[in-house]
Scaffold this active site. Structure first.
Site, PDB file in Angstrom:
ATOM      1  N   GLU A 109       0.840  -1.208   0.000  1.00  0.00           N
ATOM      2  CA  GLU A 109       0.000   0.000   0.000  1.00  0.00           C
ATOM      3  C   GLU A 109       0.868   1.248   0.000  1.00  0.00           C
ATOM      4  OE1 GLU A 109      -2.627   1.598  -0.266  1.00  0.00           O
ATOM      5  OE2 GLU A 109      -4.344   0.768   0.772  1.00  0.00           O
ATOM      6  N   ASP A 113      -4.375   5.726   5.829  1.00  0.00           N
ATOM      7  CA  ASP A 113      -4.895   6.959   6.437  1.00  0.00           C
ATOM      8  C   ASP A 113      -5.980   6.568   7.444  1.00  0.00           C
ATOM      9  OD1 ASP A 113      -5.727   9.506   6.971  1.00  0.00           O
ATOM     10  OD2 ASP A 113      -6.238  10.056   4.927  1.00  0.00           O
ATOM     11  N   PHE A 162      -1.725  16.296   3.717  1.00  0.00           N
ATOM     12  CA  PHE A 162      -1.871  15.540   2.480  1.00  0.00           C
ATOM     13  C   PHE A 162      -0.541  15.586   1.749  1.00  0.00           C
ATOM     14  CE2 PHE A 162      -3.666  14.011  -1.454  1.00  0.00           C
ATOM     15  CZ  PHE A 162      -4.669  13.180  -0.983  1.00  0.00           C
ATOM     16  N   ASP A 169      -0.803  10.949  -5.484  1.00  0.00           N
ATOM     17  CA  ASP A 169      -1.314  11.979  -6.385  1.00  0.00           C
ATOM     18  C   ASP A 169      -2.339  12.897  -5.732  1.00  0.00           C
ATOM     19  OD1 ASP A 169      -3.485  10.088  -6.119  1.00  0.00           O
ATOM     20  OD2 ASP A 169      -4.383  11.043  -7.874  1.00  0.00           O
TER      21      ASP A 169
HETATM   22  P1  IMP Z   1      -7.702   5.253   3.777  1.00  0.00           P
HETATM   23  O1  IMP Z   1      -8.722   4.340   3.174  1.00  0.00           O
HETATM   24  O2  IMP Z   1      -8.347   6.445   4.450  1.00  0.00           O
HETATM   25  O3  IMP Z   1      -6.726   4.572   4.689  1.00  0.00           O
HETATM   26  O4  IMP Z   1      -6.921   5.921   2.586  1.00  0.00           O
HETATM   27  C1  IMP Z   1      -5.971   5.230   1.873  1.00  0.00           C
HETATM   28  C2  IMP Z   1      -5.864   5.727   0.456  1.00  0.00           C
HETATM   29  O5  IMP Z   1      -6.158   7.122   0.348  1.00  0.00           O
HETATM   30  C3  IMP Z   1      -4.438   5.596   0.002  1.00  0.00           C
HETATM   31  O6  IMP Z   1      -4.212   4.344  -0.589  1.00  0.00           O
HETATM   32  C4  IMP Z   1      -4.292   6.756  -0.960  1.00  0.00           C
HETATM   33  O7  IMP Z   1      -4.674   6.371  -2.251  1.00  0.00           O
HETATM   34  C5  IMP Z   1      -5.237   7.808  -0.461  1.00  0.00           C
HETATM   35  N1  IMP Z   1      -4.559   8.818   0.379  1.00  0.00           N
HETATM   36  C6  IMP Z   1      -4.685   9.017   1.708  1.00  0.00           C
HETATM   37  N2  IMP Z   1      -3.903  10.021   2.135  1.00  0.00           N
HETATM   38  C7  IMP Z   1      -3.260  10.482   1.029  1.00  0.00           C
HETATM   39  C8  IMP Z   1      -2.284  11.532   0.815  1.00  0.00           C
HETATM   40  O8  IMP Z   1      -1.828  12.253   1.721  1.00  0.00           O
HETATM   41  N3  IMP Z   1      -1.853  11.682  -0.477  1.00  0.00           N
HETATM   42  C9  IMP Z   1      -2.301  10.923  -1.520  1.00  0.00           C
HETATM   43  N4  IMP Z   1      -3.195   9.939  -1.350  1.00  0.00           N
HETATM   44  C10 IMP Z   1      -3.673   9.712  -0.093  1.00  0.00           C
END
Ligand code: IMP
Length: 191
Positions: A109, A113, A162, A169
Site C-alpha cells: 500500500e 490513512d 496531504f 497523487d
Molecule cells: P484510507 O482508506 O483512508 O486509509 O486511505 C488510503 C488511500 O487514500 C491511500 O491508498 C491513498 O490512495 C489515499 N490517500 C490518503 N492520504 C493520502 C495523501 O496524503 N496523499 C495521496 N493519497 C492519499
C-alpha cells in the site's frame, strides 16, 4: 498568434510544498524493508499485491530490494475520486488475476490513512484462502491504528498533511515526483 505559455515544470508547481521524504531517505528505508522481507520470507515465494495506483512506484523499488522469487499482481480500488478527501466508500476497480489459495501474500500500500481501504482489501483477500496475508505500507498516518489493522511493515509514519509524489497523487498529478512533499492547496478552495 501567440504561442501558449509553456507548462511549468513539476518542481516549480506552487502546490508542491515542503519535501518530507527525500529520494535518498526513501531509498534507504526501502532497502531496509527489502532486507526485512528477505529474512522473514526466506524459502518462500511471496506474491506482492500492488494496490493501484498509488503504490506502483513503491512496489517496483520494494520488489527489487528483496532477494526473493516474488510474483507480482495488481488490484485497484478507488475511494478518493479526484479530491483530497475520502468519499468513505471503497470500490473495486480492478481485481487480481492470480489465485491466492495457499499463497503468502504481501499487500503493498502507499499510505494508510483512515484504514478504510485496507479493511476492505483485507476482507476481500482473506476470503480467498491465502496461506498468509501481511501488509507493507510505505506511509501511515500517526493517527492510524496499525495494530488493529494488522499492518506488519511500515516505511514511515507521518502527520496529517496531504502528501504527493513517489506514486501519490492529487487528481492524478504529481505521481512522478521522485520525493514525497506536502501538498499546498489553493488558499481560496482549500482543496
Ligand atoms: P484510507 O482508506 O483512508 O486509509 O486511505 C488510503 C488511500 O487514500 C491511500 O491508498 C491513498 O490512495 C489515499 N490517500 C490518503 N492520504 C493520502 C495523501 O496524503 N496523499 C495521496 N493519497 C492519499
Amino acid at each position: 498568434m501567440n504561442a501558449p505559455d509553456p507548462l511549468p515544470s513539476i518542481e516549480s508547481d506552487p502546490h508542491v510544498g515542503e519535501v518530507l521524504l527525500s529520494e535518498e531517505k526513501l531509498a534507504e528505508r526501502i532497502r531496509e524493508l527489502g532486507d526485512q522481507l528477505t529474512r522473514d520470507y526466506a524459502g518462500k515465494a511471496p506474491l506482492l499485491v500492488c494496490v493501484l495506483r498509488g503504490a506502483y512506484v513503491f512496489l517496483t523499488d520494494l520488489a527489487r530490494a528483496t532477494d526473493l522469487p516474488v510474483q507480482i499482481d495488481f488490484i485497484a480500488v478507488s475511494s478518493y475520486g479526484s479530491s483530497t478527501r475520502t468519499s468513505g466508500v471503497v470500490r473495486l476497480v480492478k481485481d487480481l488475476e492470480v489465485d491466492l489459495t495457499d499463497r503468502h501474500v504481501i499487500l503493498v500500500e502507499d499510505i494508510v490513512d483512515t484504514g478504510l481501504t485496507l479493511r476492505y482489501l483485507r476482507r476481500s483477500l482473506e476470503a480467498r484462502g491465502p496461506a498468509s496475508l501481511e501488509v507493507c505500507a510505505l506511509l501511515a498516518r500517526e493517527s492510524a491504528d496499525l495494530e488493529g489493522l494488522g499492518v506488519r511493515y511500515v516505511g514511515f509514519t507521518i502527520p496529517g498533511d496531504f502528501v504527493i509524489g513517489y506514486g501519490l497523487d492529487v487528481a492524478e498529478r504529481y505521481r512522478n515526483l521522485r520525493y514525497i512533499a506536502k501538498y499546498e492547496p489553493d488558499a481560496d478552495t482549500a482543496e
